[in-house]
Design a protein around this motif. Structure first.
Motif, PDB file in Angstrom:
ATOM      1  N   GLU A  99       0.826  -1.203   0.000  1.00 17.40           N
ATOM      2  CA  GLU A  99       0.000   0.000   0.000  1.00 17.40           C
ATOM      3  C   GLU A  99       0.857   1.248   0.000  1.00 17.40           C
ATOM      4  O   GLU A  99       2.032   1.221   0.394  1.00 17.40           O
ATOM      5  N   THR A 100       0.236   2.325  -0.460  1.00 17.96           N
ATOM      6  CA  THR A 100       0.817   3.655  -0.355  1.00 17.96           C
ATOM      7  C   THR A 100      -0.317   4.632  -0.092  1.00 17.96           C
ATOM      8  O   THR A 100      -1.450   4.414  -0.533  1.00 17.96           O
ATOM      9  N   GLN A 101      -0.007   5.673   0.656  1.00 19.73           N
ATOM     10  CA  GLN A 101      -1.021   6.697   0.907  1.00 19.73           C
ATOM     11  C   GLN A 101      -1.012   7.678  -0.246  1.00 19.73           C
ATOM     12  O   GLN A 101       0.032   8.242  -0.589  1.00 19.73           O
ATOM     13  N   LEU A 102      -2.171   7.868  -0.847  1.00 17.02           N
ATOM     14  CA  LEU A 102      -2.300   8.827  -1.940  1.00 17.02           C
ATOM     15  C   LEU A 102      -2.475  10.237  -1.390  1.00 17.02           C
ATOM     16  O   LEU A 102      -1.755  11.151  -1.772  1.00 17.02           O
ATOM     17  N   LEU A 103      -3.430  10.399  -0.482  1.00 11.13           N
ATOM     18  CA  LEU A 103      -3.764  11.706   0.071  1.00 11.13           C
ATOM     19  C   LEU A 103      -4.395  11.534   1.447  1.00 11.13           C
ATOM     20  O   LEU A 103      -4.956  10.472   1.740  1.00 11.13           O
ATOM     21  N   PRO A 104      -4.380  12.594   2.253  1.00 12.50           N
ATOM     22  CA  PRO A 104      -5.193  12.553   3.482  1.00 12.50           C
ATOM     23  C   PRO A 104      -6.671  12.651   3.103  1.00 12.50           C
ATOM     24  O   PRO A 104      -7.008  12.826   1.930  1.00 12.50           O
ATOM     25  N   ALA A 105      -7.544  12.576   4.077  1.00 14.42           N
ATOM     26  CA  ALA A 105      -8.980  12.716   3.821  1.00 14.42           C
ATOM     27  C   ALA A 105      -9.233  14.045   3.114  1.00 14.42           C
ATOM     28  O   ALA A 105      -8.588  15.053   3.419  1.00 14.42           O
ATOM     29  N   PRO A 106     -10.168  14.074   2.169  1.00 16.07           N
ATOM     30  CA  PRO A 106     -10.408  15.313   1.423  1.00 16.07           C
ATOM     31  C   PRO A 106     -10.958  16.409   2.322  1.00 16.07           C
ATOM     32  O   PRO A 106     -11.693  16.144   3.271  1.00 16.07           O
ATOM     33  N   GLU A 117      -8.786   2.786  -1.255  1.00 16.67           N
ATOM     34  CA  GLU A 117      -9.583   2.493  -0.065  1.00 16.67           C
ATOM     35  C   GLU A 117      -9.327   3.560   0.987  1.00 16.67           C
ATOM     36  O   GLU A 117      -8.352   4.306   0.909  1.00 16.67           O
ATOM     37  N   ILE A 118     -10.213   3.616   1.952  1.00 16.85           N
ATOM     38  CA  ILE A 118     -10.062   4.541   3.074  1.00 16.85           C
ATOM     39  C   ILE A 118      -9.301   3.803   4.162  1.00 16.85           C
ATOM     40  O   ILE A 118      -9.666   2.702   4.551  1.00 16.85           O
ATOM     41  N   GLY A 119      -8.234   4.422   4.646  1.00 17.35           N
ATOM     42  CA  GLY A 119      -7.395   3.794   5.649  1.00 17.35           C
ATOM     43  C   GLY A 119      -7.304   4.620   6.913  1.00 17.35           C
ATOM     44  O   GLY A 119      -8.255   5.308   7.301  1.00 17.35           O
ATOM     45  N   GLU A 120      -6.134   4.572   7.525  1.00 13.22           N
ATOM     46  CA  GLU A 120      -5.886   5.266   8.788  1.00 13.22           C
ATOM     47  C   GLU A 120      -6.249   6.737   8.679  1.00 13.22           C
ATOM     48  O   GLU A 120      -5.933   7.387   7.689  1.00 13.22           O
ATOM     49  N   GLU A 121      -6.915   7.234   9.714  1.00  9.83           N
ATOM     50  CA  GLU A 121      -7.304   8.639   9.809  1.00  9.83           C
ATOM     51  C   GLU A 121      -8.052   9.110   8.572  1.00  9.83           C
ATOM     52  O   GLU A 121      -7.936  10.256   8.152  1.00  9.83           O
ATOM     53  N   ILE A 125      -9.643  18.019  -6.819  1.00  9.07           N
ATOM     54  CA  ILE A 125     -11.029  17.892  -6.361  1.00  9.07           C
ATOM     55  C   ILE A 125     -11.113  18.069  -4.841  1.00  9.07           C
ATOM     56  O   ILE A 125     -11.910  18.871  -4.352  1.00  9.07           O
ATOM     57  N   GLY A 126     -10.320  17.330  -4.104  1.00 10.06           N
ATOM     58  CA  GLY A 126     -10.454  17.293  -2.654  1.00 10.06           C
ATOM     59  C   GLY A 126      -9.828  18.452  -1.902  1.00 10.06           C
ATOM     60  O   GLY A 126     -10.083  18.638  -0.713  1.00 10.06           O
ATOM     61  N   PHE A 127      -8.986  19.240  -2.590  1.00 12.23           N
ATOM     62  CA  PHE A 127      -8.268  20.329  -1.912  1.00 12.23           C
ATOM     63  C   PHE A 127      -8.243  21.593  -2.773  1.00 12.23           C
ATOM     64  O   PHE A 127      -7.282  22.362  -2.722  1.00 12.23           O
ATOM     65  N   ALA A 128      -9.287  21.801  -3.559  1.00  8.34           N
ATOM     66  CA  ALA A 128      -9.334  22.898  -4.526  1.00  8.34           C
ATOM     67  C   ALA A 128      -9.079  24.261  -3.897  1.00  8.34           C
ATOM     68  O   ALA A 128      -8.277  25.049  -4.399  1.00  8.34           O
ATOM     69  N   SER A 129      -9.750  24.577  -2.812  1.00  7.81           N
ATOM     70  CA  SER A 129      -9.612  25.916  -2.221  1.00  7.81           C
ATOM     71  C   SER A 129      -8.205  26.137  -1.668  1.00  7.81           C
ATOM     72  O   SER A 129      -7.702  27.253  -1.674  1.00  7.81           O
ATOM     73  N   GLN A 130      -7.562  25.084  -1.206  1.00  5.39           N
ATOM     74  CA  GLN A 130      -6.208  25.213  -0.672  1.00  5.39           C
ATOM     75  C   GLN A 130      -5.178  25.414  -1.786  1.00  5.39           C
ATOM     76  O   GLN A 130      -4.141  26.028  -1.583  1.00  5.39           O
ATOM     77  N   LEU A 131      -5.477  24.906  -2.975  1.00  7.81           N
ATOM     78  CA  LEU A 131      -4.558  25.047  -4.097  1.00  7.81           C
ATOM     79  C   LEU A 131      -4.650  26.415  -4.748  1.00  7.81           C
ATOM     80  O   LEU A 131      -3.695  26.894  -5.347  1.00  7.81           O
TER      81      LEU A 131
END
Length: 153
Positions: free
Chosen positions: A70-77, A101-105, A145-151
């Protein structure tokens, strides 16, 4: 039908195969920055240099029946949750051997499993290569998509 667990000898042979494969990665593969084994467990970490995602770590865990990776793609959106998860679920339909898949935190992980009896250089190369391609292909859009305003700041 569930296969019986590997014997100690079979587990040792699979671990030795992963050790051999990992030991040559840094010298042989320009996208691999490091490959290490956790000395306390049958766990390996391969640090990969990407383009869309600068760096990610592919983790391998050898169990009695499977090799989990496994690898983490991103934190929760942070926003657009429905659109974010829809995007990843639609990508899952195209994937072979891995899935989002949804994983830790509530982080988003790309992971898969391989029968431990099939561990060899070709399969490990396939896992590394396909993970690299999926991360490079999906990370930018998922991030937008998940971090649009931060970008846009």
């Amino acid at each position: 039908m569930t296969l019986p667990p590997l014997t100690v000898e079979e587990l040792d042979a699979a671990a030795a195969a992963i050790d051999r494969w990992a030991s040559g990665l840094v010298a042989d593969n320009p996208v691999v920055a490091a490959a290490e084994r956790d000395p306390r467990a049958r766990r390996w970490y391969v640090r990969v240099i990407g383009e869309a995602k600068d760096v990610f770590t592919l983790r391998f865990q050898l169990g009695q029946r499977t090799l989990h990776y496994e690898t983490q793609l991103l934190p929760a959106p942070a926003e657009q949750h429905a659109r974010f998860y829809e995007y990843l679920l639609r990508r899952n339909h195209e994937l072979y051997g891995t899935a989002f898949e949804i994983g830790e935190e509530d982080g988003i992980f790309l992971s898969g499993r391989l029968d431990a009896r099939w561990v060899d250089d070709d399969e490990l190369d396939r896992i590394l290569g396909s993970t690299y391609v999926v991360v490079e292909r999906c990370f930018p859009q998922a991030l937008r998509i998940g971090f649009a305003s931060q970008l846009s700041q």
